[in-house]
Design an enzyme around this catalytic site. Sequence first.
Site, PDB file in Angstrom:
ATOM      1  N   HIS A 149       3.287  -2.413  11.646  1.00  8.86           N
ATOM      2  CA  HIS A 149       3.728  -1.442  11.258  1.00  8.86           C
ATOM      3  C   HIS A 149       1.770  -0.949  10.246  1.00  8.86           C
ATOM      4  CE1 HIS A 149       6.480  -3.443   8.367  1.00  8.86           C
ATOM      5  NE2 HIS A 149       4.710  -3.313   7.598  1.00  8.86           N
ATOM      6  N   ARG A 153      -0.615   5.441   2.112  1.00  9.16           N
ATOM      7  CA  ARG A 153      -0.060   6.005   0.846  1.00  9.16           C
ATOM      8  C   ARG A 153      -0.674   7.561   0.543  1.00  9.16           C
ATOM      9  NH1 ARG A 153      -3.836   1.711  -0.925  1.00  9.16           N
ATOM     10  NH2 ARG A 153      -2.034   0.360  -1.536  1.00  9.16           N
ATOM     11  N   ASN A 204       4.354   6.943  -4.664  1.00  6.85           N
ATOM     12  CA  ASN A 204       3.545   6.328  -6.041  1.00  6.85           C
ATOM     13  C   ASN A 204       4.129   7.757  -7.132  1.00  6.85           C
ATOM     14  OD1 ASN A 204       3.028   3.559  -5.801  1.00  6.85           O
ATOM     15  ND2 ASN A 204       1.155   4.768  -4.123  1.00  6.85           N
ATOM     16  N   HIS A 218      -8.663   6.729  12.226  1.00 10.49           N
ATOM     17  CA  HIS A 218      -7.518   7.858  12.751  1.00 10.49           C
ATOM     18  C   HIS A 218      -6.482   6.763  13.074  1.00 10.49           C
ATOM     19  CE1 HIS A 218     -10.077   7.632  16.452  1.00 10.49           C
ATOM     20  NE2 HIS A 218      -9.485   7.645  17.341  1.00 10.49           N
TER      21      HIS A 218
END
Length: 409
Positions: A149, A153, A204, A218
């Site tokens: 994977h 964030r 977060n 990208h």
Amino acid sequence: MVAASPLMRRSCRQAYLMISSAPRLAICSSSARLPPSSLLGCAIPHANGGNGNQKCTRRRLHLIQASSKSPVEIVQRRLINFLALAGASFSFLPMDLLAGTGIPGVIGSTQVSQSRDSGTQASAALAASTTHEENILQFVKNDNRRMLHVVYRVGDIDKTIKFYTECLGMKVLRRRDIPEDKYTNAFLGYGPEETNFAVELTYNYGVDKYDIGTGFGHFGIAVDDVQKVCDLVKAKGGKVTREPGPVKGGNSIIAFVEDSDGYSFELIQRTAKIEPFCQVMLRVGDLDRAVQFYKKAFGMKELSRRDNPEQMYTLAKLGYGDDEMKTTVLELTYNYGITEYTKGDGYGQIAIGTNDVYKTAEAVKLFGGEIVREPGPLPGLNTKITAILDPDGWKSVFVDNADFAKELE
């Protein structure tokens, strides 16, 4: 180093010493197998080579300044060891030519023999090092690796999940909230994590904006109908940054869209697709260096390379399969003349499975990477990982395959 005097120019066959304010040592080599120019990057006249009529001004004399803090014996020893390793022979100038220079006596045969012994030991060490490198390469080649994977964030995890599921067709695979550490993770993709590449979103608490930087490029998503997806993105209030159409110089239909955090997705029209989440593109400052690192340290294969001189970039695709159309690939892009990029604080890393995080860390260090988290279990999860940086500073995390499988149970 001192310029050759008229006296030195008179001889092309031997190097010798002129006195000035401090003692100097002249070395000449008689080895036909080791060119004198290999010594400290400086050309030295051969003792028995060259044309006697050749002008000495076309050669350079290597002179070593001697001082009380750097004894000449040490200089001599280092040069002997260097030549002994290469099987070279050499001689210092005769004592009568060295008289009055203040330089200690000529190297003896015992010292030369000792130097050759040192050369043998160094050769053995080199052989052992080569064997170790071959063993590590073999481990990397045979290791059971795949891209698991990609981690990054986001400022609003629910909004991002809505866009990915409704517009890009992903499914939420799992989600976990860690209030004691003040963050939430969500995993999304097009199939089970045991077999498919996925997205790991991290939110977060209290942070709603990140800097993506200039290095991240990208993500690539293979879709049945690029135009249809773009229409859906627009209808949902999303952003299309490149309208559907053929790629320059090719026939593939592509488009680009952005999510609410500014992460770019290339939509690639493919009717037959094994893994819809098909690529992660990152920019690098030296493509050949990066490709060699990922091949040797990561065990990836270079599946294709394309140079686009009109647009001034070259890209290479690497992965763990044999066909870039059937696997997720790492697409590395080099833009002509650009060697550094900002990383920002949004994009995180790619996670890769391995059978042994400890040997993986050895391979990364051996082939020029940096270990930023030593291999070992994560507190609480006990999943063994190691975190590394490639030569361009891009982070990857290797995860123990057996431990990762337990996480998914």
